[in-house]
Design a protein around this motif. Sequence first.
Motif, PDB file in Angstrom:
ATOM      1  N   MET A  56      18.452  60.615 105.114  1.00 16.38           N
ATOM      2  CA  MET A  56      19.514  60.207 103.913  1.00 16.38           C
ATOM      3  C   MET A  56      21.121  58.627 104.140  1.00 16.38           C
ATOM      4  O   MET A  56      20.336  58.220 103.477  1.00 16.38           O
ATOM      5  N   GLU A  57      19.864  58.366 105.830  1.00 12.30           N
ATOM      6  CA  GLU A  57      20.775  56.627 105.802  1.00 12.30           C
ATOM      7  C   GLU A  57      19.821  55.303 105.224  1.00 12.30           C
ATOM      8  O   GLU A  57      20.294  54.690 105.032  1.00 12.30           O
TER       9      GLU A  57
ATOM     10  N   SER B 117      17.186  63.452  99.682  1.00 10.37           N
ATOM     11  CA  SER B 117      18.468  62.613  99.925  1.00 10.37           C
ATOM     12  C   SER B 117      19.284  63.527 100.832  1.00 10.37           C
ATOM     13  O   SER B 117      20.524  63.282 100.672  1.00 10.37           O
ATOM     14  N   ALA B 118      18.716  64.905 101.556  1.00  6.94           N
ATOM     15  CA  ALA B 118      19.720  65.081 102.560  1.00  6.94           C
ATOM     16  C   ALA B 118      18.634  65.475 103.404  1.00  6.94           C
ATOM     17  O   ALA B 118      19.400  66.050 104.623  1.00  6.94           O
ATOM     18  N   GLY B 119      18.081  64.559 104.102  1.00  5.14           N
ATOM     19  CA  GLY B 119      17.294  64.772 105.322  1.00  5.14           C
ATOM     20  C   GLY B 119      17.843  63.902 106.299  1.00  5.14           C
ATOM     21  O   GLY B 119      18.543  62.987 106.113  1.00  5.14           O
ATOM     22  N   LEU B 120      17.972  64.868 107.250  1.00  2.00           N
ATOM     23  CA  LEU B 120      18.621  64.667 108.666  1.00  2.00           C
ATOM     24  C   LEU B 120      18.405  62.811 109.193  1.00  2.00           C
ATOM     25  O   LEU B 120      18.712  62.495 109.659  1.00  2.00           O
TER      26      LEU B 120
ATOM     27  N   ASN C 118      14.335  68.815 105.302  1.00  2.00           N
ATOM     28  CA  ASN C 118      15.501  69.027 105.531  1.00  2.00           C
ATOM     29  C   ASN C 118      15.384  67.930 107.094  1.00  2.00           C
ATOM     30  O   ASN C 118      15.839  67.104 106.964  1.00  2.00           O
TER      31      ASN C 118
END
Lengths: 157, 279
Positions: free
Chosen positions: B221-222, B215-218, B211
């Motif tokens: 993702m940036e 690509s969906a990492g908190l 998480n």
Amino acid sequence: VIDAAMRQRLDDLQTDYAHAIDDGQFEDWPGFFIEDSRYKIMTRETHEAGLPMSVLYCNSRGMMSDRVMALRTANIYEPHTYCHVLSRARYESAEDGTITGRTNFSVTRTMQNGRMDLFAVGKYLDTFVEEAGELKFAERLAILDSRRIDVLLVFPI
Amino acid sequence: LFSDEEIYAQEQEKIFRGPVWNLLCMEFDVAQPGDFKTTFVGETPVIVTRDHDGELHALVNRCAHKGALVCLRDAYHATLLHTFYTTFKVNRLDMDGGIIIAPDKWHHISHAKRKTLNEDEEYQKAEVHSAQFDSKLEGPQLLDTWDEFEDGITHSIQAFFPNLCIHFTLNSLCVGRYLPRGVDKTELFWIYLGYERDTEEETEKRVMQVNLTGSAGLVSMEDGCINNFVQRGTRGSEDRSAFVEMGGRGRDDESSENSRATEAAVRGFWTGYRRIMRF
């Protein structure tokens, strides 16, 4: 046996779930799950290999709320919306009273500048339970057909 | 004329960046002081704003540092501060850590020790982006970790020139590979690892920590969208320079440093690039 009334309720839950996300009502998203639930986005490649790794993994409603808080206040991304289109579902009931289901989905993503892309297609593998007279997800696996995600995934599927 | 990319480029240069008028937006798009509208002149991204005296201004939508789009809906610039890392004290500049640069400058490793946090006043004040997030998690199991190695290092990013990156964050072990897919596209591959000897609980924690990255990492993702903004922000400004002088200017006098608020590693990458490309 899943009777017509139960099928209707299951379909309604799935429809409400998709509409909440498509309408940007992310605060409603954790409420579709029971507290002790699992939500996972995996690629088909990983899932079929029997590996546990996910793209996104929540194992409580609190984790889902944290995701919503992050996307509202912390994460940086280009504004966009999803449009989910769901297939007809196949439901099965187990002896312990839980219901499982599979529904295919496609998610089109629209950016603020008008660009539209087919963002994700795949299947939901769900486990439903009754909680206080309401149907909820005990588990929702979103299996993505593609292993490639365009730029980022910030909203749940 | 209708299919030649060189002529198309000349049109951008001579016409759109030349002596012609371009419609930027309608006046009602920026009706109130503080309103802004993102638009284009040819391929060059532009922001139009109305200031508090009612005057209209237009500027190229590109930050002076690396050329990212400054404005999409809200103004922001966050290539350095990973909001989640800093808010939840996973990796911050006020922890013991450093950056080690290879003798030839081409590769580097950046590392931090989470338990050595010595909170900087700057992080406490609501002046950095991270502080906008209420730093309590409803699902604290996200950061439920164990000490993987004895040296106290909980975060390390090792980059090998040109496109391999091995990262270790808490208990998340990942090999990152960045493949060029054309002049304006890159594909990132995230290969997450565990050990065969891992217990079920350890495997669960490693999966949980996905998480943070990917690509969906908190946290990460940036990274994808910021580079995307730079690619788009620099369209039409190919003759301009980026600014990579945080923590020094040297090309060959770069050395390993204790502060990670530096672009020494980026300069090191370009040192390798120039040597091979003979630029």
